[in-house]
Design a protein around this motif. Sequence first.
Motif, PDB file in Angstrom:
ATOM      1  N   VAL A 147       0.633  -1.494  -0.282  1.00 22.57           N
ATOM      2  CA  VAL A 147      -0.117  -0.102   0.428  1.00 22.57           C
ATOM      3  C   VAL A 147       0.689   1.487  -0.043  1.00 22.57           C
ATOM      4  CG1 VAL A 147      -1.250   1.101   1.094  1.00 22.57           C
ATOM      5  CG2 VAL A 147      -1.558  -0.781   0.461  1.00 22.57           C
ATOM      6  N   ALA A 148       2.069   1.413   0.355  1.00 22.48           N
ATOM      7  CA  ALA A 148       2.812   2.342   1.081  1.00 22.48           C
ATOM      8  C   ALA A 148       3.480   2.877  -0.236  1.00 22.48           C
ATOM      9  CB  ALA A 148       4.076   2.219   1.831  1.00 22.48           C
ATOM     10  N   THR A 149       3.532   1.750  -1.320  1.00 19.13           N
ATOM     11  CA  THR A 149       5.088   1.208  -2.717  1.00 19.13           C
ATOM     12  C   THR A 149       3.745   1.930  -3.147  1.00 19.13           C
ATOM     13  OG1 THR A 149       5.790  -0.151  -1.767  1.00 19.13           O
ATOM     14  CG2 THR A 149       6.419   0.215  -4.099  1.00 19.13           C
ATOM     15  N   VAL A 150       2.260   1.615  -3.498  1.00 15.05           N
ATOM     16  CA  VAL A 150       1.147   1.931  -4.380  1.00 15.05           C
ATOM     17  C   VAL A 150       1.156   3.685  -4.601  1.00 15.05           C
ATOM     18  CG1 VAL A 150      -0.610   2.081  -5.185  1.00 15.05           C
ATOM     19  CG2 VAL A 150       0.505  -0.202  -4.874  1.00 15.05           C
ATOM     20  N   TRP A 151       1.258   4.079  -3.311  1.00 17.38           N
ATOM     21  CA  TRP A 151       0.534   5.491  -2.490  1.00 17.38           C
ATOM     22  C   TRP A 151       2.194   5.909  -3.126  1.00 17.38           C
ATOM     23  CZ3 TRP A 151       2.984   9.468   0.433  1.00 17.38           C
ATOM     24  CH2 TRP A 151       2.388  10.397   1.000  1.00 17.38           C
ATOM     25  N   TRP A 152       3.569   5.986  -2.908  1.00 17.73           N
ATOM     26  CA  TRP A 152       4.129   6.895  -3.171  1.00 17.73           C
ATOM     27  C   TRP A 152       4.889   6.064  -4.746  1.00 17.73           C
ATOM     28  CZ3 TRP A 152      10.161   4.544  -2.521  1.00 17.73           C
ATOM     29  CH2 TRP A 152      10.697   5.365  -2.829  1.00 17.73           C
ATOM     30  N   CYS A 153       4.488   5.697  -5.174  1.00 19.65           N
ATOM     31  CA  CYS A 153       5.119   5.424  -6.872  1.00 19.65           C
ATOM     32  C   CYS A 153       3.978   5.536  -7.841  1.00 19.65           C
ATOM     33  CB  CYS A 153       5.463   4.270  -6.470  1.00 19.65           C
ATOM     34  SG  CYS A 153       7.063   3.577  -5.700  1.00 19.65           S
ATOM     35  N   ILE A 154       2.434   6.031  -7.263  1.00 21.14           N
ATOM     36  CA  ILE A 154       1.437   6.782  -8.270  1.00 21.14           C
ATOM     37  C   ILE A 154       1.659   7.405  -9.530  1.00 21.14           C
ATOM     38  CG2 ILE A 154       0.135   7.452  -6.556  1.00 21.14           C
ATOM     39  CD1 ILE A 154      -0.991   4.873  -9.397  1.00 21.14           C
ATOM     40  N   GLY A 155       2.246   9.047  -8.631  1.00 17.69           N
ATOM     41  CA  GLY A 155       2.462   9.633  -9.967  1.00 17.69           C
ATOM     42  C   GLY A 155       3.408   9.465 -10.873  1.00 17.69           C
ATOM     43  N   LEU A 156       4.550   8.045 -10.585  1.00 23.24           N
ATOM     44  CA  LEU A 156       4.946   8.672 -12.494  1.00 23.24           C
ATOM     45  C   LEU A 156       3.955   7.556 -13.585  1.00 23.24           C
ATOM     46  CD1 LEU A 156       7.521   8.612 -14.418  1.00 23.24           C
ATOM     47  CD2 LEU A 156       8.455   6.799 -12.694  1.00 23.24           C
TER      48      LEU A 156
END
Lengths: 293, 366
Positions: free
Chosen positions: A161-170
Amino acid sequence: MAESYRRSRWTNGLFVVPYLSVFLTLLVFPLGWGIWLSLNKVDLFGGERFIGLKNYARVLSDPIFGQAVKNTLIFVGVSVPTLVILGLFLALALNKTSKGSSFLRGLFFASSILSVTIVTLIWRIVFIPNDGLMSLIFEFFGWQPIGFLSTTGWSLFSVGVATVWWCIGLPMMLFLAALQQIPKDLYEAAALDNASRWRVLTRITLPSIKSTIMLVAIIQVVMQFQLFGQAQLMTNGGPAGSSRPIVMYIYEVGFLRWDIGLGAAASQILFLIILCAAMLQYWVSTRKEEVDA
Amino acid sequence: MSASISIKNITKRYDSVTVLDDINLHIEDGEFVVFLGPSGCGKSTLLRMIAGLESITEGSIDIGEKRIDTLPPGQRGVAMVFQSYALYPHMTTRQNMAFGLENVKVAQDEIDRRVNDAAKILEIDHLLDRKPGRLSGGQRQRVAIGRAIVKEPKAFLFDEPLSNLDAALRGRTRLELAQLHQRLGSTMIFVTHDQVEAMTLADRIVIMHNQKIEQIGTPMEIYQYPASRFVAEFVGSPPMSMLPINSIENTPDGVTVEVSGAGKVVTAIVLPPEFNATNAVIGIRAEDTAVVAAEEDGLDLTIKVIERLGDRTLLYGILIDGTDLIVEDSGRSKVKAGDTVRVSISPQAAHIFDGDGLAYHSQMEV
């Protein structure tokens, strides 16, 4: 004539020397050195001794490595489709010229510029037992609290969940750029062709950004196979190694147990896995295109 | 199958900018109407409003007996051919043509029949399995027309469909479009800024200028009896020459005007008493002038530029007072730039435009 042609070829080659020297020094040499280290018994403070493929045999028979591979595959298998689908959904929703959508684009991209330390700190505050946001929500509804960071299964999910939140921008930005390349008159033609919104999405939009979908998927596969910081800082690979990814195994073996050769062998296996996954995706997408053509 | 189109009091505004102002137009069933005008006159906007791709600020549009401006584009019964063709790049020609029919759940054998028939008419049956990327500009254009034909619409809308083709192909496609209209007998609206396309294709031309319709008429009406100075200068190549009028003398058979650089010109034009003579001009087309022998009556014209078009020669010159005049001579003209030639003008073919640009024509048949 022929000689001057040859000489001019050499001088032309000088233009690529700066890039080539950086490429060789920082990419090719470390890769070759890593392969060499994986074939040696190396101690960080001692010498090195050639032992052939023994490090590979050791790493492949290590159950902890097997668990790390399994964790990483599950993580990539879930997080990459989530990032692609969610990124696409956000891009479709925010592909407008209103001020509100510009603000939201900025907001969703903002998480990408944070360091992993801040991201994990935020999500630890969300998932931490007793005073965390999730525990407050669960308490409010009277549900049984879940130890998100300390329960097998949930810990890897929380890292995801933390990873998706962090990486969704690109992915969102790449999809937005692709959507804005689609000519407006295709949509006008589709409107005159009486196409429903679903038909427009599946028959016009998605085929038009097919190559970007593949690009995003490959980038995310390569990135997510290298999961480390979030797992290290949120769960430290626990409980019982249930959220330990391959890179964390490499770190522990190489920098905590000082077994550099074993770590290098695990790195080469990870490199091969990423290469195979990316090649497979590329092959599937190009094969589909050939069938279409 | 085709139907008439009625445009009633259509106005289009973007905030404070008015793009179309109170447009009224009736297009008969089966008529080929061309919207002609310079860039930015609102002709494409009007077409897109009929198609449903632009909203209407005021007014209404009917196709047949049915009001359609409240319907989404796909339900208006019109088909449009875009300037850029707007073919779906990942679909084959067949899929491009069938897409609209699949969306309204037409039976597959009916889709196949219509696509094959249209492909045969347009001679693209050998291209049905190719994607647009592997078609030439002309072939894409045919596919775009085919995509419109298979829908069997009440009206065809063409938005400058020939402007991306080279000159030779444009001429050929123009002819094919005229044949297609004869064959289908459908109502067609065609937007262009190319007057040759308008003159050759249209049953009626709608000239648009400054957010309004300037004139509606058959190609020859527009050419021979332009309603305003704008129409006279916009339609026809070369444009009509305009010579300033100094004074007007009324006679029972028409007015005699004193023209700068040309002296007195006796016309068969009768002007009303309220005629606004300020800034009035007399307009003469190049083909209504001729180079005559030096001893004959006429005007002295100093030639600046010569355009040799093969069948005729256009002489661009200035009269003694500096006024520009364009004269048509034969294809074998020996006149050179810098020469001074004597020219005569045919006063019966002249037009007078008042200070507001309103046209007055000769009472005699030209």
